[in-house]
Motif scaffolding. Structure first.
Motif, PDB file in Angstrom:
ATOM      1  N   ALA A  39       0.827  -1.213   0.000  1.00 48.71           N
ATOM      2  CA  ALA A  39       0.000   0.000   0.000  1.00 48.71           C
ATOM      3  C   ALA A  39       0.857   1.257   0.000  1.00 48.71           C
ATOM      4  CB  ALA A  39      -0.926   0.001   1.216  1.00 48.71           C
ATOM      5  N   PRO A  40       0.371   2.358  -0.593  1.00 53.97           N
ATOM      6  CA  PRO A  40       1.064   3.646  -0.504  1.00 53.97           C
ATOM      7  C   PRO A  40       1.098   4.128   0.947  1.00 53.97           C
ATOM      8  CG  PRO A  40      -0.638   3.680  -2.215  1.00 53.97           C
ATOM      9  CD  PRO A  40      -0.853   2.434  -1.398  1.00 53.97           C
ATOM     10  N   PRO A  41       2.088   4.952   1.308  1.00 53.41           N
ATOM     11  CA  PRO A  41       2.315   5.272   2.727  1.00 53.41           C
ATOM     12  C   PRO A  41       1.186   6.023   3.429  1.00 53.41           C
ATOM     13  CG  PRO A  41       3.741   6.578   1.290  1.00 53.41           C
ATOM     14  CD  PRO A  41       3.130   5.516   0.445  1.00 53.41           C
ATOM     15  N   LEU A  42       0.654   7.071   2.813  1.00 52.07           N
ATOM     16  CA  LEU A  42      -0.363   7.867   3.513  1.00 52.07           C
ATOM     17  C   LEU A  42      -1.679   7.105   3.655  1.00 52.07           C
ATOM     18  CD1 LEU A  42       0.234  11.457   2.070  1.00 52.07           C
ATOM     19  CD2 LEU A  42       0.890  10.552   4.311  1.00 52.07           C
ATOM     20  N   LEU A  43      -2.062   6.367   2.617  1.00 47.47           N
ATOM     21  CA  LEU A  43      -3.287   5.571   2.712  1.00 47.47           C
ATOM     22  C   LEU A  43      -3.132   4.485   3.771  1.00 47.47           C
ATOM     23  CD1 LEU A  43      -4.431   5.201  -1.010  1.00 47.47           C
ATOM     24  CD2 LEU A  43      -5.576   6.462   0.831  1.00 47.47           C
ATOM     25  N   PHE A  44      -1.971   3.840   3.804  1.00 47.63           N
ATOM     26  CA  PHE A  44      -1.734   2.826   4.836  1.00 47.63           C
ATOM     27  C   PHE A  44      -1.785   3.444   6.225  1.00 47.63           C
ATOM     28  CE2 PHE A  44       1.783   0.913   7.460  1.00 47.63           C
ATOM     29  CZ  PHE A  44       1.007  -0.130   7.975  1.00 47.63           C
ATOM     30  N   ALA A  45      -1.124   4.604   6.400  1.00 46.21           N
ATOM     31  CA  ALA A  45      -1.144   5.279   7.700  1.00 46.21           C
ATOM     32  C   ALA A  45      -2.560   5.662   8.086  1.00 46.21           C
ATOM     33  CB  ALA A  45      -0.254   6.518   7.660  1.00 46.21           C
ATOM     34  N   GLY A  46      -3.346   6.156   7.125  1.00 46.29           N
ATOM     35  CA  GLY A  46      -4.713   6.563   7.413  1.00 46.29           C
ATOM     36  C   GLY A  46      -5.615   5.398   7.758  1.00 46.29           C
ATOM     37  N   ILE A  47      -5.512   4.298   7.014  1.00 44.97           N
ATOM     38  CA  ILE A  47      -6.369   3.134   7.247  1.00 44.97           C
ATOM     39  C   ILE A  47      -6.151   2.583   8.654  1.00 44.97           C
ATOM     40  CG2 ILE A  47      -6.765   0.722   6.600  1.00 44.97           C
ATOM     41  CD1 ILE A  47      -6.123   1.593   3.686  1.00 44.97           C
ATOM     42  N   ARG A  48      -4.898   2.342   9.010  1.00 50.95           N
ATOM     43  CA  ARG A  48      -4.626   1.734  10.317  1.00 50.95           C
ATOM     44  C   ARG A  48      -5.024   2.675  11.453  1.00 50.95           C
ATOM     45  NH1 ARG A  48       2.026   1.967  10.975  1.00 50.95           N
ATOM     46  NH2 ARG A  48       2.229   4.215  10.758  1.00 50.95           N
ATOM     47  N   THR A  49      -4.855   3.986  11.246  1.00 51.61           N
ATOM     48  CA  THR A  49      -5.150   4.940  12.307  1.00 51.61           C
ATOM     49  C   THR A  49      -6.651   5.133  12.477  1.00 51.61           C
ATOM     50  OG1 THR A  49      -3.078   6.052  11.710  1.00 51.61           O
ATOM     51  CG2 THR A  49      -4.527   7.188  13.236  1.00 51.61           C
ATOM     52  N   VAL A  50      -7.403   5.176  11.382  1.00 48.90           N
ATOM     53  CA  VAL A  50      -8.857   5.314  11.474  1.00 48.90           C
ATOM     54  C   VAL A  50      -9.467   4.090  12.165  1.00 48.90           C
ATOM     55  CG1 VAL A  50     -10.994   5.312  10.122  1.00 48.90           C
ATOM     56  CG2 VAL A  50      -9.168   6.934   9.583  1.00 48.90           C
ATOM     57  N   ILE A  51      -8.987   2.900  11.826  1.00 49.07           N
ATOM     58  CA  ILE A  51      -9.486   1.689  12.501  1.00 49.07           C
ATOM     59  C   ILE A  51      -9.252   1.790  14.004  1.00 49.07           C
ATOM     60  CG2 ILE A  51      -9.148  -0.809  12.776  1.00 49.07           C
ATOM     61  CD1 ILE A  51      -8.432  -0.905   9.768  1.00 49.07           C
ATOM     62  N   ALA A  52      -8.051   2.209  14.387  1.00 48.51           N
ATOM     63  CA  ALA A  52      -7.740   2.370  15.810  1.00 48.51           C
ATOM     64  C   ALA A  52      -8.638   3.424  16.450  1.00 48.51           C
ATOM     65  CB  ALA A  52      -6.268   2.759  15.986  1.00 48.51           C
ATOM     66  N   GLY A  53      -8.885   4.525  15.723  1.00 48.27           N
ATOM     67  CA  GLY A  53      -9.747   5.579  16.247  1.00 48.27           C
ATOM     68  C   GLY A  53     -11.162   5.088  16.500  1.00 48.27           C
ATOM     69  N   ILE A  54     -11.697   4.286  15.589  1.00 48.47           N
ATOM     70  CA  ILE A  54     -13.045   3.739  15.768  1.00 48.47           C
ATOM     71  C   ILE A  54     -13.096   2.858  17.014  1.00 48.47           C
ATOM     72  CG2 ILE A  54     -14.754   2.140  14.789  1.00 48.47           C
ATOM     73  CD1 ILE A  54     -13.820   3.161  11.995  1.00 48.47           C
ATOM     74  N   ILE A  55     -12.080   2.023  17.196  1.00 46.98           N
ATOM     75  CA  ILE A  55     -12.028   1.150  18.372  1.00 46.98           C
ATOM     76  C   ILE A  55     -12.023   1.972  19.660  1.00 46.98           C
ATOM     77  CG2 ILE A  55     -10.577  -0.501  19.637  1.00 46.98           C
ATOM     78  CD1 ILE A  55      -9.610  -1.510  16.867  1.00 46.98           C
ATOM     79  N   LEU A  56     -11.221   3.024  19.687  1.00 41.38           N
ATOM     80  CA  LEU A  56     -11.098   3.845  20.893  1.00 41.38           C
ATOM     81  C   LEU A  56     -12.358   4.657  21.167  1.00 41.38           C
ATOM     82  CD1 LEU A  56      -7.408   4.999  20.474  1.00 41.38           C
ATOM     83  CD2 LEU A  56      -8.310   3.565  22.306  1.00 41.38           C
ATOM     84  N   ILE A  57     -13.011   5.148  20.120  1.00 35.18           N
ATOM     85  CA  ILE A  57     -14.252   5.890  20.322  1.00 35.18           C
ATOM     86  C   ILE A  57     -15.329   4.977  20.904  1.00 35.18           C
ATOM     87  CG2 ILE A  57     -16.181   6.972  19.088  1.00 35.18           C
ATOM     88  CD1 ILE A  57     -14.107   8.332  17.297  1.00 35.18           C
TER      89      ILE A  57
END
Length: 304
Positions: A39-57
């Motif tokens: 995966a390209p770097p920014l999309l990979f960084a965004g995907i993993r971080t958004v998933i983590a954000g959903i879990i934490l919310i």
């Protein structure tokens, strides 16, 4: 006696949390390097971080009254930009240019910067042994960084690693300064979610979703990083920072490059060198020196 038992229990819990943090944040680097194949770097960084954000919310929802978004959104946004957008953005792009073990070693100059910033802005104590310990940790990371790794090493990669370290240290100090104003779980959740959305937006504009290969290895690695490295890792890190001195907690993160380099040797076949051995000795010495005054104070209080 009861107080001593509580203190021992708390110390054991802190050690367990630090151990978890060091391990998952250490293996994050080679796992991220592997994921960047798919995966390209920014999309990979965004995907993993958004998933983590959903879990934490979801985890924070029972405390929704403490979110106070209208009042606290500037804190959430500033923390997201420093600790997530810049830190993960620089990190994920930079990993394309240098080996993961070397990159993590440079990034973990962060505890040295954190120790200095915590002294300047948080009023944490600075004494001879602590200064020497921080310098020893710096020397240990430098020893890990001086050659001996396979792969090309670029100036851009080194600068991105240093920028990651600087943003992380500033983000941690900013969080510590605002800890009394915000709920720690909501701060962690919102900074990760906001940062993830920004990274995902930037990736969607500058990169192609079609460039992602949705293989089993990519999905498994991304989910592991999202759940354990980002969601649980940041919760543990901020909890430890909030409960203890930022400089002392930060000193233990010097161990993370050792885990990163070890796992990079296994997973990516990066070389182990004499530099690794020298760096390990210096880093362990650094942690002992930064924390020695705490132990001495406890002994004096007990004897008194």
């Amino acid at each position: 006696m009861i107080q001593e038992v509580k203190t021992l229990s708390q110390r054991n819990r802190t050690i367990a949390l630090l151990t978890f943090l060091v391990i998952v944040w250490g293996i994050n680097w080679p796992l991220s390097k592997i994921a960047l194949i798919y995966a390209p770097p920014l999309l990979f960084a965004g995907i993993r971080t958004v998933i983590a954000g959903i879990i934490l919310i979801i985890a924070a929802l029972p405390k929704w009254r403490q979110l106070e978004f209208r009042r606290l959104w500037p804190v959430y946004l500033a923390s997201a930009v420093l600790s997530i957008v810049f830190y993960y953005g620089f990190q994920t792009i930079g990993l394309q240019y240098v080996p993961s073990g070397l990159f993590s070693a440079i990034v973990f100059l962060q505890p040295v910067l954190l120790g200095i910033f915590a002294w300047i802005w948080l009023g944490e104590s600075m004494y001879g042994l602590k200064i020497f310990g921080l310098l020893l940790g710096f020397a240990g990371v430098a020893a890990l960084s001086i050659g001996g790794f396979t792969g090309s090493i670029s100036a851009a990669g080194v600068l991105l690693a240093l920028a990651s370290a600087l943003c992380w240290a500033l983000g941690t100090v900013y969080m510590k300064r605002n800890a009394a104003r915000v709920d720690m779980l909501w701060l962690t959740a919102m900074q990760i979610m906001i940062g993830g959305v920004i990274l995902l937006g930037a990736g969607s504009v500058t990169e192609s979703w079609a460039a992602i290969t949705w293989s089993g290895a990519f999905i498994a690695g991304t989910l592991f990083i999202a759940v354990f490295v980002i969601a649980l890792g940041w919760m543990v890190y901020f909890k430890l920072i909030n409960e203890g001195e930022a400089g002392k907690v930060g000193s233990f993160t010097f161990l993370i490059p050792l885990i990163s380099i070890g796992s990079s040797v296994v997973l990516l076949h990066e070389q182990i060198t004499l530099n690794l051995i020298a760096g390990m000795v210096l880093i362990v010495g650094s942690i002992l020196l930064v924390n020695v005054k705490l132990g001495r104070t406890r002994r004096l209080k007990h004897s008194g």
